[in-house]
Design an enzyme around this catalytic site. Sequence first.
Site, PDB file in Angstrom:
ATOM      1  N   ARG A  55       0.764  -1.215  -0.051  1.00 55.71           N
ATOM      2  CA  ARG A  55       0.006   0.042  -0.199  1.00 55.71           C
ATOM      3  C   ARG A  55       0.856   1.296   0.152  1.00 55.71           C
ATOM      4  O   ARG A  55       0.648   2.075  -0.795  1.00 55.71           O
ATOM      5  CB  ARG A  55      -0.758   0.141   1.279  1.00 55.71           C
ATOM      6  CG  ARG A  55      -2.242  -0.681   0.990  1.00 55.71           C
ATOM      7  CD  ARG A  55      -2.511  -1.243   2.450  1.00 55.71           C
ATOM      8  NE  ARG A  55      -1.546  -2.440   2.861  1.00 55.71           N
ATOM      9  CZ  ARG A  55      -1.800  -3.522   2.509  1.00 55.71           C
ATOM     10  NH1 ARG A  55      -2.627  -3.897   1.734  1.00 55.71           N
ATOM     11  NH2 ARG A  55      -0.833  -4.594   2.730  1.00 55.71           N
ATOM     12  N   THR A  56       1.744   1.378   0.772  1.00 55.05           N
ATOM     13  CA  THR A  56       2.582   2.591   0.827  1.00 55.05           C
ATOM     14  C   THR A  56       3.216   3.020  -0.300  1.00 55.05           C
ATOM     15  O   THR A  56       3.118   3.856  -0.801  1.00 55.05           O
ATOM     16  CB  THR A  56       3.424   2.612   2.188  1.00 55.05           C
ATOM     17  OG1 THR A  56       2.668   2.116   3.459  1.00 55.05           O
ATOM     18  CG2 THR A  56       4.145   3.615   2.438  1.00 55.05           C
ATOM     19  N   LYS A  85      27.351  -4.249  -2.823  1.00 55.84           N
ATOM     20  CA  LYS A  85      28.464  -3.725  -2.871  1.00 55.84           C
ATOM     21  C   LYS A  85      29.189  -3.124  -1.379  1.00 55.84           C
ATOM     22  O   LYS A  85      30.214  -2.608  -1.309  1.00 55.84           O
ATOM     23  CB  LYS A  85      29.030  -2.803  -3.735  1.00 55.84           C
ATOM     24  CG  LYS A  85      28.543  -3.270  -5.151  1.00 55.84           C
ATOM     25  CD  LYS A  85      28.514  -2.168  -6.288  1.00 55.84           C
ATOM     26  CE  LYS A  85      28.058  -2.533  -7.652  1.00 55.84           C
ATOM     27  NZ  LYS A  85      27.731  -1.626  -8.570  1.00 55.84           N
ATOM     28  N   ARG A 106      11.288   3.873   3.285  1.00 57.19           N
ATOM     29  CA  ARG A 106      10.910   2.789   4.331  1.00 57.19           C
ATOM     30  C   ARG A 106      12.194   2.124   4.661  1.00 57.19           C
ATOM     31  O   ARG A 106      13.004   1.685   3.516  1.00 57.19           O
ATOM     32  CB  ARG A 106       9.786   1.945   3.773  1.00 57.19           C
ATOM     33  CG  ARG A 106       9.512   0.693   4.911  1.00 57.19           C
ATOM     34  CD  ARG A 106       8.380   0.051   4.600  1.00 57.19           C
ATOM     35  NE  ARG A 106       7.157   0.818   4.992  1.00 57.19           N
ATOM     36  CZ  ARG A 106       5.867   0.088   4.771  1.00 57.19           C
ATOM     37  NH1 ARG A 106       5.711  -1.322   4.543  1.00 57.19           N
ATOM     38  NH2 ARG A 106       4.799   0.958   5.119  1.00 57.19           N
ATOM     39  N   HIS A 135       5.144   5.760  11.382  1.00 57.13           N
ATOM     40  CA  HIS A 135       4.540   5.390   9.958  1.00 57.13           C
ATOM     41  C   HIS A 135       3.636   6.629   9.775  1.00 57.13           C
ATOM     42  O   HIS A 135       2.496   6.667   9.899  1.00 57.13           O
ATOM     43  CB  HIS A 135       3.889   4.075   9.896  1.00 57.13           C
ATOM     44  CG  HIS A 135       3.520   3.633   8.463  1.00 57.13           C
ATOM     45  ND1 HIS A 135       3.750   4.550   7.312  1.00 57.13           N
ATOM     46  CD2 HIS A 135       3.086   2.664   8.083  1.00 57.13           C
ATOM     47  CE1 HIS A 135       3.414   3.949   6.472  1.00 57.13           C
ATOM     48  NE2 HIS A 135       2.960   2.733   6.522  1.00 57.13           N
TER      49      HIS A 135
HETATM   50  N1   CP Z   1      -0.431   0.059   5.759  1.00 58.59           N
HETATM   51  C1   CP Z   1       0.999  -0.370   5.247  1.00 58.59           C
HETATM   52  O1   CP Z   1       1.859   0.184   5.445  1.00 58.59           O
HETATM   53  O2   CP Z   1       0.820  -1.189   4.141  1.00 58.59           O
HETATM   54  P1   CP Z   1       2.140  -1.900   3.473  1.00 58.59           P
HETATM   55  O3   CP Z   1       3.034  -2.426   4.337  1.00 58.59           O
HETATM   56  O4   CP Z   1       1.670  -2.716   2.406  1.00 58.59           O
HETATM   57  O5   CP Z   1       2.649  -0.533   2.922  1.00 58.59           O
END
Ligand code: CP
Length: 309
Positions: A55-56, A85, A106, A135
């Site tokens: 999703r993110t 590397k 992320r 998050h």
């Molecule tokens: N809600 C969320 O962060 O989903 P993902 O881990 O799929 O990005």
Amino acid sequence: MANSLFQKHIISIPELTRSELELIVETAGKLKAEPNPELLKNKVVACCFFEPSTRTRLSFETAIQRLGGTVIGFDNAGNTSLAKKGETLVDSVQVISSYVDAFVMRHPQEGAARLASEFSHGVPIVNGGDGANQHPTQTLLDLYSIFETQGRLDNLNIAFVGDLKYGRTVHSLTQALSKFNKINFFFISPEILAMPDYICEELDQAGINYSVHATMEEVIPELDVLYMTRVQKERLDESEYVHMKAAYILTASMLADARDNLKVLHPLPRIDEITVDVDKTKHAYYFQQAENGVYAREALLALVLNEQL
Ligand code: CP
């Protein structure tokens, strides 16, 4: 009025003010009603995911393209010079940020986004999740979904259920809602996955109501929002996970005494903590919530990359 989000790093929720959160929510609503393919014209945004995501990453990429921008990046760091590397994260950030106007990342390590912000030479870093820490962009879409369904961000009863220790989304959302008035938090989790002390201490210091409960059933009739989470398998060892994963499972029959306005949210992915019969109830909102990730992330990037909208 100046847009205080312009060129700002988005690392953690405590660094955003209530009025900035409200501006993002308001802008998300405008962009949902009226898309604007000019807002990121000629902008390049990096989306670099060192940890898995559906999703993110995809909602950021959709948001960037719908606003007229261009995406570079990767969904698997395994094929980068960092993995192959031995390049450091700091050097990788210095190079990638020299290519782009904003940098979404992320990373499995807590603090990775903040470290990146110190080496990005002013290019805004957007934290797409750092370990079990924060998050913040999930929180933006959560706030937008709450506002969309409840019509307010003050005066809410909200329960968090599941893995409150490692669930970074509940840390960020608790901190965000703490900036609003008359919020009552209900925490329901296995004892070893309880809300971290530092979050409870922040609530204590701010005089915000929270209570800890053993079951969902005892609080459901009081709630406006029931925020379910999965047990974070990737942050537990196998034996802990097996014991914890079925601790709290929401079924449709458990919602019989819920208020009409109750919405069930979940950052997704769900494993088995919400049974599929809940999907058909008027309370289920987690798939619309996931869609709202596009509008919330459009709003954030539009505000970070445009001094005036
Ligand atoms: N809600 C969320 O962060 O989903 P993902 O881990 O799929 O990005």
